[in-house]
Design a protein around this motif. Structure first.
Motif, PDB file in Angstrom:
ATOM      1  N   GLN A 226      35.055  24.374  38.738  1.00 51.68           N
ATOM      2  CA  GLN A 226      35.871  25.548  39.052  1.00 51.68           C
ATOM      3  C   GLN A 226      36.683  25.985  37.840  1.00 51.68           C
ATOM      4  O   GLN A 226      36.777  27.183  37.542  1.00 51.68           O
ATOM      5  CB  GLN A 226      36.796  25.246  40.223  1.00 51.68           C
ATOM      6  N   LEU A 227      37.295  25.028  37.141  1.00 57.03           N
ATOM      7  CA  LEU A 227      38.097  25.360  35.967  1.00 57.03           C
ATOM      8  C   LEU A 227      37.254  26.019  34.883  1.00 57.03           C
ATOM      9  O   LEU A 227      37.676  26.990  34.244  1.00 57.03           O
ATOM     10  CB  LEU A 227      38.766  24.104  35.413  1.00 57.03           C
ATOM     11  N   VAL A 249      38.033  32.142  54.853  1.00 56.13           N
ATOM     12  CA  VAL A 249      38.208  31.197  53.748  1.00 56.13           C
ATOM     13  C   VAL A 249      36.963  31.192  52.865  1.00 56.13           C
ATOM     14  O   VAL A 249      37.049  31.247  51.629  1.00 56.13           O
ATOM     15  CB  VAL A 249      38.504  29.785  54.283  1.00 56.13           C
ATOM     16  N   LEU A 250      35.785  31.151  53.483  1.00 53.19           N
ATOM     17  CA  LEU A 250      34.544  31.158  52.716  1.00 53.19           C
ATOM     18  C   LEU A 250      34.352  32.485  51.993  1.00 53.19           C
ATOM     19  O   LEU A 250      33.872  32.529  50.852  1.00 53.19           O
ATOM     20  CB  LEU A 250      33.349  30.890  53.623  1.00 53.19           C
ATOM     21  N   LEU A 251      34.729  33.583  52.653  1.00 55.20           N
ATOM     22  CA  LEU A 251      34.554  34.905  52.052  1.00 55.20           C
ATOM     23  C   LEU A 251      35.278  34.989  50.718  1.00 55.20           C
ATOM     24  O   LEU A 251      34.777  35.588  49.765  1.00 55.20           O
ATOM     25  CB  LEU A 251      35.078  35.977  53.016  1.00 55.20           C
ATOM     26  N   ARG A 252      36.452  34.392  50.640  1.00 52.65           N
ATOM     27  CA  ARG A 252      37.290  34.497  49.437  1.00 52.65           C
ATOM     28  C   ARG A 252      37.225  33.251  48.558  1.00 52.65           C
ATOM     29  O   ARG A 252      38.068  33.075  47.680  1.00 52.65           O
ATOM     30  CB  ARG A 252      38.734  34.783  49.852  1.00 52.65           C
ATOM     31  N   SER A 253      36.239  32.408  48.797  1.00 52.37           N
ATOM     32  CA  SER A 253      36.096  31.184  47.999  1.00 52.37           C
ATOM     33  C   SER A 253      34.635  31.006  47.623  1.00 52.37           C
ATOM     34  O   SER A 253      33.899  30.278  48.294  1.00 52.37           O
ATOM     35  CB  SER A 253      36.596  29.970  48.793  1.00 52.37           C
ATOM     36  N   PRO A 254      34.177  31.684  46.574  1.00 55.74           N
ATOM     37  CA  PRO A 254      32.746  31.587  46.227  1.00 55.74           C
ATOM     38  C   PRO A 254      32.298  30.171  45.897  1.00 55.74           C
ATOM     39  O   PRO A 254      31.152  29.812  46.121  1.00 55.74           O
ATOM     40  CB  PRO A 254      32.615  32.521  45.016  1.00 55.74           C
ATOM     41  N   ILE A 255      33.215  29.340  45.334  1.00 56.99           N
ATOM     42  CA  ILE A 255      32.943  27.919  45.155  1.00 56.99           C
ATOM     43  C   ILE A 255      33.976  27.208  46.017  1.00 56.99           C
ATOM     44  O   ILE A 255      35.101  26.939  45.593  1.00 56.99           O
ATOM     45  CB  ILE A 255      33.073  27.481  43.685  1.00 56.99           C
ATOM     46  N   ALA A 256      33.611  26.935  47.269  1.00 57.49           N
ATOM     47  CA  ALA A 256      34.566  26.458  48.277  1.00 57.49           C
ATOM     48  C   ALA A 256      34.562  24.936  48.314  1.00 57.49           C
ATOM     49  O   ALA A 256      33.628  24.328  48.835  1.00 57.49           O
ATOM     50  CB  ALA A 256      34.219  27.033  49.648  1.00 57.49           C
TER      51      ALA A 256
END
Length: 520
Positions: A226-227, A249-256
């Motif tokens: 992620q970093l 949450v998934l919609l706004r977290s492409p790498i969840a």
């Protein structure tokens, strides 16, 4: 005499016409999210392109009101603002362009072109020949950038540090439950991390499941990634009472990344299975009775856990890429490693974009070729892995061994806490009427009834299987490692003979004497 109210309304209409004309002259675009139906404006805010949501009055929209006040000098609570805002929403509903808003990445399968968000109102277009920095909206691709992400200027090229920093330092176990090797796990992770740039190639997103003890670095596997790619680490916790928020949450977290998911959460298996098969949710809009909205994430889920019990259900485990880590013998400063990743992020992100370009070159080279029918579950993942393998010079048999090993790990993982093996061992030792069960011919229904009866003795095990699921489990890697199973059909009924894998009885049975059949 003209009614003053008429004049006042006329002035408001003139103000709206001025605003809409000024925005169109500046090149602003107005969008309707498809799916979802939310309204957005794409504006130039002091040289930076921004996507601003036009929420219903009183339900958000602070970024738009800030932009509107700084541009036109009209505050959120002023009378003219309310009229102009309502009129603007009506204009967008009627005339807005319907587009799918994206986070982090997009891939156009028709033009075979990739796009990665730059997190500054621009994006990187990757077509296999060039990697260019273009404004969002070009080619009809829009990134909303409401997910955590920080812009940096990538240094595009093969710097030779991406794999070393993010993969080669992972402390994989020497041998997984089904025999998967560290090198096979490394290749599986490489396929998954490059799949992040190609969400449109995988309608069913593979779940990365990183299992390990305290001190194994399981969370760091994904946070470091992620970093490097987004500049921000973003680990989350799955909570028992947050099922309704899962899609957003998934919609706004492409790498969840879901961390410390060690306890069983009842709603998780159904929610994960729904996402990996359907890929979207239909939800009622807040404060309405009959209006629905569709949530369609493109997220790749990663789970870091010591005991990922919520993911052991077979249909969920079947969508998992399982990595197993062991505790490290030595430890470095995590904060220093993170600081180093951020300092080197231009090279790390630039190398990632470089490899994505190489993958697109391979995809384009394969255009028009007959598609290989995969023998593995998660066929999209296997097919993409074939492309990644060509970029990194893997032999075809290497990829085949990776996919076989991953399937073995999935089977072992799903059955890891299943009492089946223990009960079958008891069944083998059980001697009804003085005769050993080993090598005794039984039907699926008879075997099921006997195993269920043994499980109920002393309530030592909870039995959940049916005859059908029992037959499926008899094919699993773990069962085949422990037992030798001979299948046959007698009088139209499927029959089984079972021995311990180490039993001397197997010496009496030659392979060509076993009447194997293809099960329906």
């Amino acid at each position: 005499m003209v009614d003053e109210r008429f004049n006042q309304r006329g002035r408001k209409i003139n103000a709206f016409n001025y605003v809409i004309q000024a925005e169109l002259t500046k090149g602003s675009q107005f969008l309707v999210a498809d799916p979802g139906g939310q309204l957005y404006a794409v504006v130039d805010d002091e040289g930076t392109t921004r996507v601003l949501q036009l929420s219903r009055a009183g339900r958000g929209g602070e970024r738009w009101f800030s932009y509107f006040h700084s541009t036109y000098g009209i505050g959120e609570r002023e009378e003219y603002n309310s009229f102009i805002y309502d009129a603007l929403r009506s204009h967008v509903i009627k005339h807005g362009t319907r587009v799918e808003l994206r986070r982090f990445s997009a891939y156009n399968q028709f033009t075979q072109t990739g796009y990665i968000s730059a997190y500054n109102g621009r994006m990187y277009k990757i077509d296999g020949e060039d990697i260019s920095d273009i404004a969002i909206g070009e080619d009809g691709v829009f990134f909303i950038d409401d997910d955590p992400g920080v812009h940096c200027m990538p240094d595009i090229g093969d710097h030779g540090i991406f794999l070393d920093r993010l993969i080669n330092t992972i402390n994989f176990v020497e041998t997984g439950l089904s025999g998967i090797t560290p090198e096979q796990q490394k290749k599986a992770f490489m396929i998954w991390l490059f799949a992040l740039a190609f969400p449109d190639l995988m309608p069913t997103k593979p779940i990365l499941l990183v299992e390990g003890a305290f001190g194994s670095g399981k969370t760091s596997v994904v946070t470091f990634l992620q970093l490097a790619l987004a500049g921000v680490e973003n680990s989350m916790i799955l909570q028992r009472n947050k099922e309704d928020d899962f899609g957003v949450v998934l919609l706004r977290s492409p790498i969840a990344l879901f961390d410390n998911t060690d306890s069983y959460i009842e709603w998780v298996p159904d929610a994960i299975a729904a996402y990996t098969t359907i890929g979207k949710w239909t939800k009622r809009k807040l404060f309405t009775d009959d209006e629905n909205m569709i949530i369609k994430p493109h997220a790749f889920i990663a789970v870091a856990s010591r005991n990922p019990s919520s993911f052991r259900r077979e249909d969920v485990a079947d969508r998992c890429v399982i990595l197993r880590l062991e505790r490290r013998k030595t430890f470095g400063s995590v904060s220093q490693i993170k600081a180093r990743i951020l300092a080197d992020r231009p090279q790390l992100l630039g190398e990632y974009l470089y490899y994505v370009g190489k993958i697109i070159v391979e995809l384009r080279a394969m255009r028009g070729q007959p598609q290989i029918e995969e023998r593995y579950r998660m066929a999209d993942f296997a097919s993409f892995g074939r492309v990644v393998g060509r970029v990194f010079g893997w032999a075809d048999e290497d990829l085949a061994s990776v996919m076989e090993a991953l399937q073995g790990e999935r089977d072992a993982f799903a059955n890891e806490e299943d009492p089946m093996i223990d009960i079958m061992r008891k069944w083998i030792a059980y001697k009804p009427q003085g005769r050993s069960s080993e090598g005794r011919a039984v039907s699926a229904f008879q075997l099921h009834a006997e195993l269920e009866a043994l499980a109920s003795i002393g309530h030592s095990h909870i039995w959940k299987d049916t005859p059908r699921t029992l037959v499926q489990k008899l094919r699993s890697t773990q069962i085949e490692r422990e037992f030798r199973i001979e299948r046959s059909v007698v009088g139209g009924q499927q029959m089984f003979k079972i021995w311990r894998a180490s039993s001397a009885q197997l010496a009496l049975v030659e392979d060509d004497e076993i009447p194997l059949i293809e099960e329906a």
